[in-house]
Write an enzyme that holds these catalytic residues in place. Structure first.
Site, mmCIF file in Angstrom:
data_model
loop_
_atom_site.group_PDB
_atom_site.id
_atom_site.type_symbol
_atom_site.label_atom_id
_atom_site.label_comp_id
_atom_site.label_asym_id
_atom_site.label_seq_id
_atom_site.Cartn_x
_atom_site.Cartn_y
_atom_site.Cartn_z
ATOM 1 N N ASN A 247 0.865 -1.493 0.141
ATOM 2 C CA ASN A 247 -0.273 -0.235 0.389
ATOM 3 C C ASN A 247 0.740 1.490 -0.225
ATOM 4 O O ASN A 247 0.896 2.585 -0.300
ATOM 5 C CB ASN A 247 -1.069 0.220 1.237
ATOM 6 C CG ASN A 247 -2.096 -0.674 0.874
ATOM 7 O OD1 ASN A 247 -2.914 -0.326 0.535
ATOM 8 N ND2 ASN A 247 -2.419 -2.041 1.248
ATOM 9 N N ARG A 343 -23.809 12.126 1.541
ATOM 10 C CA ARG A 343 -24.843 11.151 1.939
ATOM 11 C C ARG A 343 -24.479 10.462 0.391
ATOM 12 O O ARG A 343 -24.921 11.485 -0.218
ATOM 13 C CB ARG A 343 -25.295 10.396 2.398
ATOM 14 C CG ARG A 343 -24.742 10.160 4.125
ATOM 15 C CD ARG A 343 -26.595 10.564 5.150
ATOM 16 N NE ARG A 343 -26.857 9.359 4.884
ATOM 17 C CZ ARG A 343 -27.923 9.027 4.823
ATOM 18 N NH1 ARG A 343 -28.501 9.648 6.204
ATOM 19 N NH2 ARG A 343 -28.820 7.668 5.278
ATOM 20 N N LYS A 361 -28.125 14.421 2.208
ATOM 21 C CA LYS A 361 -28.938 12.895 2.149
ATOM 22 C C LYS A 361 -30.050 12.554 0.328
ATOM 23 O O LYS A 361 -30.810 13.704 0.692
ATOM 24 C CB LYS A 361 -29.343 11.679 3.144
ATOM 25 C CG LYS A 361 -29.131 10.584 1.985
ATOM 26 C CD LYS A 361 -30.507 9.574 2.142
ATOM 27 C CE LYS A 361 -31.544 10.197 2.611
ATOM 28 N NZ LYS A 361 -33.041 9.149 2.258
ATOM 29 N N HIS A 373 -25.153 25.199 9.609
ATOM 30 C CA HIS A 373 -25.014 24.873 10.272
ATOM 31 C C HIS A 373 -26.501 23.332 10.862
ATOM 32 O O HIS A 373 -27.525 24.103 11.296
ATOM 33 C CB HIS A 373 -24.112 25.612 11.792
ATOM 34 C CG HIS A 373 -24.678 26.992 11.219
ATOM 35 N ND1 HIS A 373 -24.324 27.469 11.398
ATOM 36 C CD2 HIS A 373 -26.436 27.775 11.832
ATOM 37 C CE1 HIS A 373 -25.193 29.264 11.683
ATOM 38 N NE2 HIS A 373 -25.891 28.523 12.018
ATOM 39 N N ASN A 387 -32.283 29.946 1.720
ATOM 40 C CA ASN A 387 -31.486 30.085 3.356
ATOM 41 C C ASN A 387 -31.591 29.226 3.703
ATOM 42 O O ASN A 387 -33.572 29.470 4.220
ATOM 43 C CB ASN A 387 -31.102 31.710 3.408
ATOM 44 C CG ASN A 387 -30.437 31.275 5.176
ATOM 45 O OD1 ASN A 387 -28.708 31.501 4.657
ATOM 46 N ND2 ASN A 387 -30.682 31.473 5.900
ATOM 47 N N ASN A 396 -38.338 13.644 6.472
ATOM 48 C CA ASN A 396 -38.792 12.590 5.658
ATOM 49 C C ASN A 396 -38.630 10.939 5.774
ATOM 50 O O ASN A 396 -39.685 10.637 4.596
ATOM 51 C CB ASN A 396 -37.264 12.621 4.394
ATOM 52 C CG ASN A 396 -36.364 11.558 5.308
ATOM 53 O OD1 ASN A 396 -35.980 11.831 6.692
ATOM 54 N ND2 ASN A 396 -35.090 11.255 4.679
ATOM 55 N N ALA A 433 -38.505 30.923 12.379
ATOM 56 C CA ALA A 433 -38.230 29.787 14.162
ATOM 57 C C ALA A 433 -39.158 29.010 15.084
ATOM 58 O O ALA A 433 -40.417 29.216 15.374
ATOM 59 C CB ALA A 433 -37.496 30.416 14.870
#
Length: 474
Positions: A247, A343, A361, A373, A387, A396, A433
């Site tokens: 390797n 992912r 994902k 974040h 945003n 989901n 929010a």
């Protein structure tokens, strides 16, 4: 005229052996040529055979080259178990730069123009069979099957799956040596030790396989002339330490390849590069970065430190810091990380920002969108210039099925918003929010789904007084 017939028959027979049977069955002329020949006399047969050869040439593109290539084949030996290295898996399944050694052996053969490659494994070695099948190579499990596969092949390369070739030219040089010797076999040795790799005359090897009791006896070439390989050309894998060294050497070769292509690697610490990785000019690969599988990275990128990119594409001018990217596509000028995860089946448009502790994902994010974040974006189609605040979740999964979320262009998703799919936030809409959104938010609207705030005056003093009274009674 007789000799013409003989040569024409031989030519037709040779080509027929090389053409897939499905091609013959699918072609009316080919499927009926035997019956067409039977009533004709020799001149007529010769004419028909010549036409047959011309027809076969059309059925197999570049058929002359194809027939020439089939004069050689390779048998990769992968039957040895992992007992000698204290593993429960076949030895040839150990990896060099994230790829099983058996696949390396197959590729070594293909690089020198051997298209016919088979792998000999033990019955039940499913991992070997699965890996090589994905590369379009057949697995055999007996000496008898191997003899049948060799058939009338002129020359056969036998290559153990745990022998690592540093230079593919070695196999070609060994073939030239084998031909010069006019021998039935020629072995490849390293520092006086037989490596198990050898060239054989096809008929000789087929005969050995039919009479041998085991593979060791069948493929032994101890008495054959030896072509001496160097340490720069070949590595043997007998211990875990050998695997580490293989390797290391293979990885150094890939790093040097990137250097030659204008890639900046100022420290090689922790860097591992797949041979299938392509990196553009003036990109910097930082320490601790691993490029696994088929990776394409553009120019002027900053990759790492401590980043894994696997089977993904990265556009020009992108920065990926301390993150994991797998089976995804990243556009130009994208910023990812630190500590983020793309992912599989994720696509980021140009100038997208993925910040700290964000997971994406199976989602599409449009140009200029920002997920700064602490957010999960799963099964989502996000437009441009969206945003998404911190702590948001695209909900989901309901425990049984997964559904998609749609966020259209210029939407603003407030912090700690839950978007319960299937749901759509239309163009330019906002979510307040802390909202849990379960219904469509119309274009230009504000979606609020949270309890109304109530302020209770004097509550703290009463609570403190009650708490202290209870404490004094104990």
């Amino acid at each position: 005229m007789y000799w013409m017939g003989s040569y024409a028959w031989a030519a037709a027979a040779t080509v027929c052996k090389r053409i897939p049977q499905s091609k013959i069955k699918d072609n009316f002329f080919l499927s009926n040529y035997f019956s067409s020949l039977s009533p004709l006399k020799k001149p007529g047969k010769v004419a028909i055979i010549i036409v047959l050869i011309m027809e076969l040439a059309q059925q197999v593109p570049m058929w002359e080259e194809y027939c020439l290539n089939t004069e050689k084949m390779a048998v990769v030996l992968a039957a040895e178990d992992g007992a000698c290295i204290h593993s429960k898996y076949p030895k040839a399944m150990e990896e060099v730069l994230y790829q099983p050694m058996v696949l390396w052996a197959v590729e070594f053969c293909q690089k020198i123009g051997i298209d016919q490659v088979v792998v000999l494994a033990q019955p039940g070695q499913d991992k070997i069979e699965q890996v090589v099948a994905a590369a379009g190579v057949k697995t055999l499990t007996s000496l008898e099957q191997t003899a049948q596969a060799i058939g009338q092949t002129k020359d056969v390369l036998v290559l153990p799956g745990d022998v690592f070739i540093m230079e593919s030219a070695l196999l070609e040089k060994a073939f030239a040596f084998y031909k010069e010797q006019s021998a039935l076999a020629a072995a490849i040795s390293l520092m006086g030790k037989n490596t198990g790799a050898a060239w054989f005359a096809g008929k000789e090897l087929a005969a050995r396989l039919k009479r041998a009791e085991n593979a060791v006896e069948a493929f032994a070439a101890a008495e054959a002339p030896c072509f001496a390989a160097t340490l720069e050309e070949l590595c043997l894998f007998e211990t875990r330490g050998d695997l580490l060294e293989i390797n290391r050497r293979a990885n150094r070769r890939e790093i040097e390849r990137l250097w030659e292509n204008g890639v900046n690697i100022y420290s090689t610490d922790g860097i591992v590069i797949s041979p299938k990785a392509q990196v553009g000019q003036d990109t910097t690969i930082h320490p601790g970065t691993q490029l696994k599988g088929a990776v394409i990275i553009g120019e002027d990128c900053q990759i790492g430190p401590n980043t894994v990119v696997e089977n993904s594409t990265i556009g020009d001018g992108s920065t990926i810091h301390s993150s994991f990217i797998e089976a995804s596509a990243v556009g130009n000028g994208v910023r990812i990380g630190p500590n983020s995860h793309l992912r599989p089946n994720s696509t980021l448009g140009d100038k997208v920002k993925i910040g700290n502790f964000v997971e994406v994902k199976n989602s599409l994010l449009g140009e200029g969108s920002s997920v700064a974040h602490l957010t999960y974006v799963g099964d989502t189609d996000m437009g441009a210039h969206v945003n998404m605040g911190g702590g948001c979740i695209c909900v989901n999964y309901n425990g049984y099925t997964k559904a998609r979320t749609v966020i259209e262009d210029n939407a603003f998703i407030g912090c700690n918003t839950n978007l319960v799919a299937p749901v759509t936030v239309k163009t330019g809409a906002f979510t307040a929010a802390g909202s849990t959104i379960t219904e469509e938010v119309p274009a230009g609207a504000l979606g609020i789904a949270r309890a109304r705030q109530v302020n209770i005056a004097g509550w703290i003093a009463k609570h403190r007084e009650k708490a202290m009274a209870g404490k004094s009674q104990k």
